[in-house]
Enzyme design. Sequence first.
Site, PDB file in Angstrom:
ATOM      1  N   GLU A   1       0.886  -1.155  -0.094  1.00 43.59           N
ATOM      2  CA  GLU A   1       0.114  -0.031  -0.164  1.00 43.59           C
ATOM      3  C   GLU A   1       0.913   1.156  -0.123  1.00 43.59           C
ATOM      4  O   GLU A   1       1.963   1.147   0.443  1.00 43.59           O
ATOM      5  CB  GLU A   1      -1.004   0.018   1.398  1.00 43.59           C
ATOM      6  CG  GLU A   1      -1.777   1.496   1.305  1.00 43.59           C
ATOM      7  CD  GLU A   1      -2.952   1.193   2.502  1.00 43.59           C
ATOM      8  OE1 GLU A   1      -2.537   0.467   3.136  1.00 43.59           O
ATOM      9  OE2 GLU A   1      -3.935   2.045   2.243  1.00 43.59           O
TER      10      GLU A   1
ATOM     11  N   CYS B   1      -6.751   0.818   3.215  1.00 45.20           N
ATOM     12  CA  CYS B   1      -7.688   1.815   3.206  1.00 45.20           C
ATOM     13  C   CYS B   1      -7.479   3.138   2.051  1.00 45.20           C
ATOM     14  O   CYS B   1      -8.492   3.743   1.528  1.00 45.20           O
ATOM     15  CB  CYS B   1      -7.671   2.790   4.406  1.00 45.20           C
ATOM     16  SG  CYS B   1      -8.026   1.778   5.918  1.00 45.20           S
TER      17      CYS B   1
ATOM     18  N   ASN C   1     -12.262  -3.334   1.115  1.00 44.92           N
ATOM     19  CA  ASN C   1     -11.296  -3.354   2.238  1.00 44.92           C
ATOM     20  C   ASN C   1     -11.660  -2.945   3.277  1.00 44.92           C
ATOM     21  O   ASN C   1     -12.177  -1.718   3.609  1.00 44.92           O
ATOM     22  CB  ASN C   1     -10.022  -2.590   1.684  1.00 44.92           C
ATOM     23  CG  ASN C   1      -8.794  -2.693   3.088  1.00 44.92           C
ATOM     24  OD1 ASN C   1      -8.162  -3.626   3.392  1.00 44.92           O
ATOM     25  ND2 ASN C   1      -8.917  -1.465   3.649  1.00 44.92           N
ATOM     26  N   GLU C   2     -11.759  -3.977   4.561  1.00 47.04           N
ATOM     27  CA  GLU C   2     -12.217  -3.686   5.885  1.00 47.04           C
ATOM     28  C   GLU C   2     -13.521  -2.525   6.012  1.00 47.04           C
ATOM     29  O   GLU C   2     -13.630  -1.575   6.893  1.00 47.04           O
ATOM     30  CB  GLU C   2     -10.998  -2.597   6.634  1.00 47.04           C
ATOM     31  CG  GLU C   2      -9.808  -3.615   7.061  1.00 47.04           C
ATOM     32  CD  GLU C   2      -8.801  -3.015   7.904  1.00 47.04           C
ATOM     33  OE1 GLU C   2      -9.063  -1.752   8.299  1.00 47.04           O
ATOM     34  OE2 GLU C   2      -7.872  -3.352   8.292  1.00 47.04           O
TER      35      GLU C   2
HETATM   36  O1  AHR Z   1      -2.005  -1.575   6.852  1.00 48.87           O
HETATM   37  C1  AHR Z   1      -2.135  -0.460   7.014  1.00 48.87           C
HETATM   38  C2  AHR Z   1      -3.872  -0.079   7.337  1.00 48.87           C
HETATM   39  O2  AHR Z   1      -4.268  -0.970   8.341  1.00 48.87           O
HETATM   40  C3  AHR Z   1      -4.522  -0.526   6.205  1.00 48.87           C
HETATM   41  O3  AHR Z   1      -4.583   0.636   5.095  1.00 48.87           O
HETATM   42  C4  AHR Z   1      -5.992  -0.870   6.445  1.00 48.87           C
HETATM   43  O4  AHR Z   1      -6.541  -1.813   5.745  1.00 48.87           O
HETATM   44  C5  AHR Z   1      -5.686  -1.284   8.107  1.00 48.87           C
HETATM   45  O5  AHR Z   1      -6.600  -0.525   8.773  1.00 48.87           O
END
Ligand code: AHR
Length: 667
Positions: free
Chosen positions: A46, A262, A389-390
Amino acid sequence: MKPAPLLVCALVACCSILAEAAEPVTLKVGGVDKPISSDLFGVFFEDINYAADGGLYAELIQNRSFDYSPVERTDWSALSFWEVVRRDGGEGNVVLDLARPLHPNNPHYAVLEVGRVGGGVGLSNAGFDGVPVEAGKSYRVSFFAMPLYLDQRWGGRQANDKTPPHRLVARLESKDGRLLGETTFEVGGSKWRRVAGQIEANETDADARFVLLSETQGGIALDMISLFPADTFKGRENGLRRDLAETIADLHPKFVRFPGGCLVHGNGLPNMYRWKDTVGPIQERRSQPNLWGYHQTVGMGYFEYFQFCEDSGAKPMPIVPAAVSCQNSAHTGGAGQDGLRMEEMPAYIQELIDLVEWANGPPTTRWGAVRAAAGHPEPFGLEYLGVGNEDHITPEFEERFEMIYEALHDRCPEITVIGTVGPFPDGEDWEAGWQIANRLRVPIVDEHYYKPSGWFLENAGRYDAFDRSRSKVYVGEYAAHDHDRQSTLRSALAEAAYMTQLERNGDIVAMASYAPLLAKNGHTQWRPDLVYFDNSAVYPTINYYVQKLFGANSGDKLFELELPKSAKFYASAVLDSASGDAIVKIVNPTSEAIPLRLDLTALATSAKTAKVWTLAGEADATNPTSAQYRNRPVVEPEETTISIDESSPFTAPAHSLTVLRLAGRRS
Ligand code: AHR
């Protein structure tokens, strides 16, 4: 139903007696128990902590397209990281313009106005904490330029095909102005055109500057001012920093997840990561604020991600937004999730189907042709696609996820969709996410956990009891968080212990990736990370070596293991069918060495020796994460070869991970 495996290797701290520790414990490797995922260990990438821009993406100029903005940082502007340079009596200025952009996605550009040439008037850029250059290496300079006028602005000559060209010089300079290398350009006409050249550096300087000077009186528009080392990973143009890319490839990742995290669902709907914004010529991509508080050029976009996967032997695993934004968007404190309007959904779903065509379609298809035009006529062979994602599992999420899932299921049968079950290993989102997965029969779901080291040891049996008839699991983000969020040997071993259990449950755990991967010193938004770096060096944590040992020693079949219930260590044994090698991993998280007897009879191996890698030290040990701690001892695997027979004595050192590899198993 399959009988429960003989293996019992959960840590039972309470019922072991000290006297037992002195007696060798027999660790018996049995026959093949079951096939396990051959894609088990991969990486999560990321652009957090300047992992891409200023990191893996090898661009050395910061704010190359003059599109930084106060939305990203209140003290940033379109001219941030640029300085006006006037040399030896030169007079002039730099202004911003929007009137004739290179592309609507790239709105701002700079106009260099030179009233008096003197020793040159121009711009300098100190990159991301300095421009690192090395003596003897080449650097590729490129920029777009559009001559506007010659002599003076009012009453001078309008630039056209007949007016003389502007002369520009690109220089690498030390902070105090010493020349480290240069090249010159002549730019004529009156339209945007790309110019490119190369500079050879004659000195090494970790903190150099890039300077672009005009030596012509007049006005010239400039945009996409770029400087790359010629020596990128696999020599790719618009490529990746070689040392960092090699550090990742050395993990032997079976897959690379990208672009987040995120970052995927973004800070509000307009900030969602949309793949089409990130492909095509870099000057036409839509850069935007990074949810982590800086600027994403998307110069490292989908094409570069897929190419990196191919160059590292990993499968691509893009994660796309589930048509909702991050619940933490817009400073709402967890209630900021917005969904695309229903009338926007058909186009959004088509966008995802187009992605599959872009990745897998022949060049004769509309999107396959776009990939081919970028230099990759062969399909990329996309298998996995994560959706969401989450995300907070709301009715709005569920409705959109279901629409996307059904469409992909029907129209892209070659794709395995990965669903999402919230940010935690339990709780409301996790339960609601699993309910959706069960109802829709989603093939794989993405579980995340950032927990203390002890949690990983206590929960090492998490998947033993999972229902094998349901979705498989992708542990998409995990890390053991030790005191002060340090990357200690303790946390590395907690992860290693857990990973033996992921292997042991590799029939339902399809994949796993530590997160986050990279962090640039001085620019971190999150700790701990797997690898720290600055402009000149890479600092792998102990946890990195755990990932590397598991990645390089993965298997596709699990052996049965027998050991006493009271065992204080964790273990797994796998077969790598390609090489025929048997691999045993033993994690001792305790402060006592554990004498073992390895019973390898069932392997029927002809090998007389085993290669052994041991990662051991003090539980609190940490590897240097910056130049400041360069002298600190590094905990890294030690490689030896040991003799083996059918019942070999072996000691698992205190606080250790041991990997034994026996060549060419015969059965
Ligand atoms: O890995 C860092 C963050 O942790 C990611 O962006 C998110 O998916 C999680 O909360």
